[in-house]
Write a protein that holds these residues in place. Sequence first.
Motif, mmCIF file in Angstrom:
data_model
loop_
_atom_site.group_PDB
_atom_site.id
_atom_site.type_symbol
_atom_site.label_atom_id
_atom_site.label_comp_id
_atom_site.label_asym_id
_atom_site.label_seq_id
_atom_site.Cartn_x
_atom_site.Cartn_y
_atom_site.Cartn_z
ATOM 1 N N PHE A 201 5.476 8.244 -1.102
ATOM 2 C CA PHE A 201 4.353 8.619 -0.706
ATOM 3 C C PHE A 201 3.534 9.437 -1.240
ATOM 4 C CE2 PHE A 201 7.435 8.304 2.826
ATOM 5 C CZ PHE A 201 7.006 7.142 3.574
ATOM 6 N N ARG A 202 2.025 9.286 -1.257
ATOM 7 C CA ARG A 202 1.123 10.077 -1.377
ATOM 8 C C ARG A 202 0.957 11.317 -0.345
ATOM 9 N NH1 ARG A 202 -4.210 8.594 -1.750
ATOM 10 N NH2 ARG A 202 -3.907 6.957 -0.334
ATOM 11 N N SER A 203 0.899 12.583 -0.860
ATOM 12 C CA SER A 203 0.546 13.500 0.202
ATOM 13 C C SER A 203 -0.146 14.573 -0.137
ATOM 14 C CB SER A 203 2.195 14.289 0.645
ATOM 15 O OG SER A 203 2.804 14.863 -0.411
ATOM 16 N N TRP B 159 0.651 -1.137 0.185
ATOM 17 C CA TRP B 159 0.064 -0.068 0.085
ATOM 18 C C TRP B 159 0.923 1.186 0.054
ATOM 19 C CZ3 TRP B 159 2.103 0.523 4.651
ATOM 20 C CH2 TRP B 159 1.900 1.801 5.533
ATOM 21 N N VAL B 160 0.316 2.294 -0.758
ATOM 22 C CA VAL B 160 1.113 3.600 -0.794
ATOM 23 C C VAL B 160 0.563 4.470 0.372
ATOM 24 C CG1 VAL B 160 1.900 5.697 -2.024
ATOM 25 C CG2 VAL B 160 1.721 3.059 -3.217
ATOM 26 N N ARG C 235 7.129 23.007 1.081
ATOM 27 C CA ARG C 235 7.460 22.684 -0.463
ATOM 28 C C ARG C 235 8.385 21.541 -0.315
ATOM 29 N NH1 ARG C 235 6.636 28.329 -1.201
ATOM 30 N NH2 ARG C 235 8.955 28.360 -1.883
ATOM 31 N N ALA C 236 9.392 21.529 0.180
ATOM 32 C CA ALA C 236 10.725 20.613 0.006
ATOM 33 C C ALA C 236 10.350 19.256 0.603
ATOM 34 C CB ALA C 236 11.974 21.201 0.891
ATOM 35 N N LEU C 237 9.543 19.274 1.647
ATOM 36 C CA LEU C 237 8.967 18.008 2.328
ATOM 37 C C LEU C 237 8.091 17.423 1.233
ATOM 38 C CD1 LEU C 237 8.441 16.064 4.635
ATOM 39 C CD2 LEU C 237 6.628 17.524 5.567
ATOM 40 N N VAL C 238 6.985 18.083 0.660
ATOM 41 C CA VAL C 238 6.328 17.440 -0.472
ATOM 42 C C VAL C 238 6.991 16.714 -1.455
ATOM 43 C CG1 VAL C 238 4.405 17.966 -2.095
ATOM 44 C CG2 VAL C 238 4.276 18.966 0.222
ATOM 45 N N GLN C 239 8.020 17.453 -1.939
ATOM 46 C CA GLN C 239 8.812 16.528 -3.035
ATOM 47 C C GLN C 239 9.644 15.569 -2.546
ATOM 48 O OE1 GLN C 239 11.522 20.080 -4.029
ATOM 49 N NE2 GLN C 239 9.942 20.875 -5.431
ATOM 50 N N LEU D 216 15.326 14.784 5.910
ATOM 51 C CA LEU D 216 15.648 13.235 5.879
ATOM 52 C C LEU D 216 15.251 12.586 6.859
ATOM 53 C CD1 LEU D 216 16.584 11.096 3.659
ATOM 54 C CD2 LEU D 216 18.894 11.792 4.559
ATOM 55 N N GLU D 217 15.948 13.289 7.976
ATOM 56 C CA GLU D 217 15.504 12.243 9.343
ATOM 57 C C GLU D 217 13.980 12.620 9.657
ATOM 58 O OE1 GLU D 217 19.604 13.643 11.730
ATOM 59 O OE2 GLU D 217 18.021 15.299 11.583
ATOM 60 N N LEU D 218 13.298 13.584 9.129
ATOM 61 C CA LEU D 218 11.881 13.438 9.449
ATOM 62 C C LEU D 218 11.194 12.106 8.583
ATOM 63 C CD1 LEU D 218 9.027 14.685 10.053
ATOM 64 C CD2 LEU D 218 9.392 15.999 8.187
ATOM 65 N N LEU D 219 11.681 12.179 7.472
ATOM 66 C CA LEU D 219 11.227 10.900 6.554
ATOM 67 C C LEU D 219 11.420 9.544 7.087
ATOM 68 C CD1 LEU D 219 11.989 12.026 2.867
ATOM 69 C CD2 LEU D 219 9.864 12.221 4.346
ATOM 70 N N VAL D 220 12.382 9.771 7.934
ATOM 71 C CA VAL D 220 12.799 8.343 8.616
ATOM 72 C C VAL D 220 11.768 8.092 9.845
ATOM 73 C CG1 VAL D 220 14.530 6.871 10.079
ATOM 74 C CG2 VAL D 220 15.217 8.129 8.097
#
Length: 214
Positions: A106-108, A69-70, A95-99, A192-196
Amino acid sequence: MQQLSQTTSLADLPLITLTADLTRAANQIPGLAVFPYLAMIAASEDGTLPQPDMAELIQIMQLAAGVSWVPHILIVDCGAIELGEPVAASRPPVRALVQYLQTAGFRSAVSHSWEKVQHALQHQSVDLLLFCVTPVTSAAIVTQMVHSLQQLANYPPVVVWNYHSQTVTSASEASEWNRVATRILPPSLSILELLVQINQTLAESRQHLGATQR
């Protein structure tokens, strides 16, 4: 990477990257489907390449192969809600986070309206709610959003990210967020750490959901 993209049989396959350099290079080539192993990329920033966690790597392989699942992440730009700004006015970190989220598979969606957030939570599938807070986010707005979430029978995991590196979340504000938040992240955290952290939160949520359904 250029040679890879020019080989049709290989260019059509999903590409899992294990380092930041490989990810940046792959994302510059149109047509490649790039799936970065975020936890390993973050761990290798000091120049070493650690051993991958096989469970995490298998999850990324499943996502790349289209058999997983996405996750849908709803981003709440609290500063824009406070100022009544349109979505197009999202600040550069958002905006950078969305990219980055798009690159990570991910879908965001970004919302600048709390009413629209409530509608999405009630009528759409949202896997994680990410609050991007700023120094201009007033205590009254935080209290309103937290209270609204508590009125819902179910709401997704909540991550709170203060994207102003020089501003620490106050004790009173943290106390309010703690009523609903799964994680409150420090302002020094990179995207990047946020995505983790997002990956870990989603994985824990899936494990909890699987356990309750047994």
